[in-house]
Motif scaffolding. Structure first.
Motif, PDB file in Angstrom:
ATOM      1  N   LEU A  38       0.676  -1.297  -0.019  1.00 45.09           N
ATOM      2  CA  LEU A  38      -0.077   0.034  -0.050  1.00 45.09           C
ATOM      3  C   LEU A  38       0.912   1.247  -0.087  1.00 45.09           C
ATOM      4  N   ASP A  39       1.907   1.297   0.457  1.00 42.64           N
ATOM      5  CA  ASP A  39       2.984   2.255   0.613  1.00 42.64           C
ATOM      6  C   ASP A  39       3.435   2.658  -0.944  1.00 42.64           C
ATOM      7  N   ARG A  40       3.745   1.519  -1.467  1.00 52.23           N
ATOM      8  CA  ARG A  40       4.155   1.586  -2.860  1.00 52.23           C
ATOM      9  C   ARG A  40       3.106   2.255  -3.806  1.00 52.23           C
ATOM     10  N   LEU A  41       1.904   1.717  -3.520  1.00 57.30           N
ATOM     11  CA  LEU A  41       0.986   2.213  -4.376  1.00 57.30           C
ATOM     12  C   LEU A  41       0.340   3.730  -4.130  1.00 57.30           C
ATOM     13  N   ALA A  42       0.815   4.200  -2.998  1.00 58.30           N
ATOM     14  CA  ALA A  42       0.601   5.526  -2.578  1.00 58.30           C
ATOM     15  C   ALA A  42       1.259   6.617  -3.637  1.00 58.30           C
ATOM     16  N   ALA A  43       2.472   6.059  -4.054  1.00 57.56           N
ATOM     17  CA  ALA A  43       3.055   6.831  -4.928  1.00 57.56           C
ATOM     18  C   ALA A  43       2.743   6.851  -6.373  1.00 57.56           C
ATOM     19  N   VAL A  44       1.704   6.150  -6.690  1.00 54.26           N
ATOM     20  CA  VAL A  44       1.307   6.039  -7.848  1.00 54.26           C
ATOM     21  C   VAL A  44      -0.221   6.875  -8.011  1.00 54.26           C
ATOM     22  N   GLN A  45      -0.269   7.899  -8.757  1.00 53.44           N
ATOM     23  CA  GLN A  45      -1.234   9.013  -8.725  1.00 53.44           C
ATOM     24  C   GLN A  45      -2.228   8.466  -9.729  1.00 53.44           C
ATOM     25  N   ARG A  46      -2.976   7.615  -9.052  1.00 50.03           N
ATOM     26  CA  ARG A  46      -4.089   6.948 -10.144  1.00 50.03           C
ATOM     27  C   ARG A  46      -4.926   5.903  -9.221  1.00 50.03           C
ATOM     28  N   SER A  47      -6.206   5.782  -9.576  1.00 51.62           N
ATOM     29  CA  SER A  47      -6.798   4.703  -8.809  1.00 51.62           C
ATOM     30  C   SER A  47      -7.253   3.685  -9.980  1.00 51.62           C
ATOM     31  N   PHE A  48      -7.220   2.572  -9.522  1.00 52.33           N
ATOM     32  CA  PHE A  48      -7.479   1.366 -10.630  1.00 52.33           C
ATOM     33  C   PHE A  48      -8.724   0.900 -10.566  1.00 52.33           C
ATOM     34  N   GLU A  49      -9.194   0.599 -11.613  1.00 47.61           N
ATOM     35  CA  GLU A  49     -10.605   0.041 -12.016  1.00 47.61           C
ATOM     36  C   GLU A  49     -10.716  -1.156 -11.479  1.00 47.61           C
ATOM     37  N   THR A  50     -10.134  -2.315 -11.902  1.00 46.71           N
ATOM     38  CA  THR A  50     -10.274  -3.645 -11.519  1.00 46.71           C
ATOM     39  C   THR A  50      -8.819  -4.201 -10.986  1.00 46.71           C
ATOM     40  N   ALA A  51      -8.770  -4.479  -9.714  1.00 45.98           N
ATOM     41  CA  ALA A  51      -7.684  -5.153  -9.104  1.00 45.98           C
ATOM     42  C   ALA A  51      -7.853  -6.637  -9.055  1.00 45.98           C
ATOM     43  N   ILE A  52      -6.892  -7.426  -9.245  1.00 46.39           N
ATOM     44  CA  ILE A  52      -6.992  -8.946  -8.798  1.00 46.39           C
ATOM     45  C   ILE A  52      -6.030  -9.125  -7.574  1.00 46.39           C
ATOM     46  N   ASP A  53      -6.494  -9.663  -6.711  1.00 43.78           N
ATOM     47  CA  ASP A  53      -6.002 -10.019  -5.475  1.00 43.78           C
ATOM     48  C   ASP A  53      -5.725 -11.614  -5.478  1.00 43.78           C
ATOM     49  N   LEU A  54      -4.393 -11.935  -6.121  1.00 46.05           N
ATOM     50  CA  LEU A  54      -4.089 -13.145  -5.894  1.00 46.05           C
ATOM     51  C   LEU A  54      -3.489 -13.860  -4.762  1.00 46.05           C
ATOM     52  N   GLY A  55      -4.215 -15.026  -4.255  1.00 45.04           N
ATOM     53  CA  GLY A  55      -3.956 -15.656  -3.139  1.00 45.04           C
ATOM     54  C   GLY A  55      -3.623 -14.984  -1.866  1.00 45.04           C
ATOM     55  N   GLY A  56      -4.539 -14.024  -1.726  1.00 46.81           N
ATOM     56  CA  GLY A  56      -4.555 -13.101  -0.715  1.00 46.81           C
ATOM     57  C   GLY A  56      -4.976 -13.942   0.691  1.00 46.81           C
ATOM     58  N   HIS A  57      -5.477 -15.091   0.807  1.00 47.55           N
ATOM     59  CA  HIS A  57      -5.858 -16.045   1.856  1.00 47.55           C
ATOM     60  C   HIS A  57      -7.021 -15.495   2.479  1.00 47.55           C
ATOM     61  N   GLY A  59      -8.120 -12.446   2.802  1.00 48.46           N
ATOM     62  CA  GLY A  59      -9.050 -11.212   2.078  1.00 48.46           C
ATOM     63  C   GLY A  59      -8.832  -9.969   2.572  1.00 48.46           C
ATOM     64  N   ALA A  60      -8.068  -9.851   3.583  1.00 42.45           N
ATOM     65  CA  ALA A  60      -7.702  -8.515   4.428  1.00 42.45           C
ATOM     66  C   ALA A  60      -7.219  -7.419   3.518  1.00 42.45           C
ATOM     67  N   PHE A  61      -6.080  -7.910   2.321  1.00 39.72           N
ATOM     68  CA  PHE A  61      -5.568  -6.867   1.715  1.00 39.72           C
ATOM     69  C   PHE A  61      -6.503  -6.356   0.579  1.00 39.72           C
ATOM     70  N   GLY A  62      -7.410  -7.146   0.275  1.00 40.77           N
ATOM     71  CA  GLY A  62      -8.454  -6.634  -0.850  1.00 40.77           C
ATOM     72  C   GLY A  62      -9.341  -5.793  -0.068  1.00 40.77           C
ATOM     73  N   THR A  63      -9.849  -5.908   0.999  1.00 37.23           N
ATOM     74  CA  THR A  63     -10.752  -4.970   1.727  1.00 37.23           C
ATOM     75  C   THR A  63     -10.000  -3.680   1.985  1.00 37.23           C
ATOM     76  N   ARG A  64      -8.887  -3.685   2.265  1.00 35.74           N
ATOM     77  CA  ARG A  64      -7.750  -2.413   2.380  1.00 35.74           C
ATOM     78  C   ARG A  64      -7.991  -1.776   1.109  1.00 35.74           C
ATOM     79  N   LEU A  65      -7.642  -2.395  -0.157  1.00 35.34           N
ATOM     80  CA  LEU A  65      -7.529  -1.786  -1.331  1.00 35.34           C
ATOM     81  C   LEU A  65      -8.796  -0.880  -1.535  1.00 35.34           C
ATOM     82  N   LEU A  66     -10.156  -1.537  -1.352  1.00 35.92           N
ATOM     83  CA  LEU A  66     -11.296  -1.069  -1.427  1.00 35.92           C
ATOM     84  C   LEU A  66     -11.236   0.278  -0.449  1.00 35.92           C
ATOM     85  N   ALA A  67     -11.328  -0.028   0.786  1.00 37.48           N
ATOM     86  CA  ALA A  67     -11.413   1.036   2.031  1.00 37.48           C
ATOM     87  C   ALA A  67     -10.615   2.285   1.576  1.00 37.48           C
TER      88      ALA A  67
END
Length: 304
Positions: A38-57, A59-67
């Protein structure tokens, strides 16, 4: 096709057990990987339409991406049985064969998944096809000298008591190989780095309990199926304490977390200049005199 290094059915079984029998604090690597991503994503100045969370077990990371507004839609895919009642993924898949169409996502994230994939080049190549042009791939996985202390202690103990050793800790990709793999599978602007975390344990049993709770115990296809005898475990514990303990008696365990990022190529991305296309001389920038090859150096005889 890559050799079948890992027993995938056993991996799914171990992960399912890990979700059913959580251990407080044992998810520290996933939390670190998620925070770093998420820190690395903060440096990217855009929001992504569709993200795929591979093997997040979990699901906590996908929840944070949306939140945090980093993605408008997250598709969670995992090798576990899909069952929303117990926190299962929306899509079940074989981690060696991703079930997504080409150009179907603009962000793919893989956290602590790639370390247990036999065909890592194949995985990366598939991700490159799934991404739209200028789509981003982020991965974090254990690599380098992860669990080097445990590997050393177990091998030495078996060699001492059995005259030989079976692999107990699977191999991990190093940073250089992982970075080169991004380039070979077609990613642009590849970036790779590694952070080392040293975790201290009261005993070998505590470390093994954490690995069980992570679903990260031995899944090598070529493993010895026989349980380790108690005397081998006791010898491994003694070796571990002798070679890898701190003055207070606690045991050190190394986790090298490799972080990768790469973009699906697009014409809008920055590209290196072609050789010979520079418009300024290095000598001018450095305030020095340019000499042809073979010319002896000496005092600057330019007129003042």
């Amino acid at each position: 096709m890559a050799a079948d290094l890992f027993d995938r059915a056993l991996l799914t079984k171990r992960r399912r057990r890990a979700l059913a029998e959580p251990r407080e604090g044992a998810d520290f690597l996933m939390r670190v990987a998620a925070d770093d991503t998420l820190d690395r994503l903060a440096a990217v100045q855009r929001s992504f339409e569709t993200a795929i969370d591979l093997g997040g077990h979990s699901g906590a990371f996908g929840t944070r991406l949306l939140a945090e507004g980093r993605a408008k839609r997250v598709v969670r895919a995992d090798s576990l049985v899909a069952n929303p009642a117990d926190g299962g993924p929306a899509l079940v898949f074989d981690e060696e064969a991703l079930p997504f169409a080409a150009n179907s996502a603009d962000l793919v994230v893989s956290l602590l998944q790639a370390q247990s994939v036999s065909d890592l080049p194949g995985l990366f190549a598939q991700v490159a096809q799934i991404l739209v042009p200028d789509g981003l791939f982020l991965a974090a996985f254990c690599g380098g000298e992860t669990l080097i202390e445990l590997r050393t202690a177990l091998m030495a103990a078996e060699a001492d008591l059995r005259g030989g050793a079976s692999p107990r800790v699977h191999p991990f990709a190093d940073l250089r190989d992982a970075a080169g793999l991004l380039q070979r599978t077609g990613f642009a602007i590849p970036v790779a780095d590694v952070d080392r975390y040293t975790v201290r344990y009261g005993g070998l049993g505590d470390l093994v309990a954490d690995l069980r709770a992570m679903g990260a115990t031995n899944i090598l296809s070529g493993r010895d199926r026989r349980p380790l005898p108690g005397e081998v475990l006791a010898r491994a514990d003694a070796i571990y304490r002798d070679q890898f303990s701190d003055p207070d008696g606690r045991l050190r365990a190394t986790f090298d977390l490799v972080a990768l990022s790469g973009w699906r190529p697009h014409e809008s991305q920055q590209k290196p200049l072609k050789p010979g296309s520079a418009s300024a001389r290095l000598a001018d920038a450095l305030g020095t005199v340019e000499r042809s090859a073979g010319e002896k150096t000496g005092p600057d005889k330019r007129k003042k």
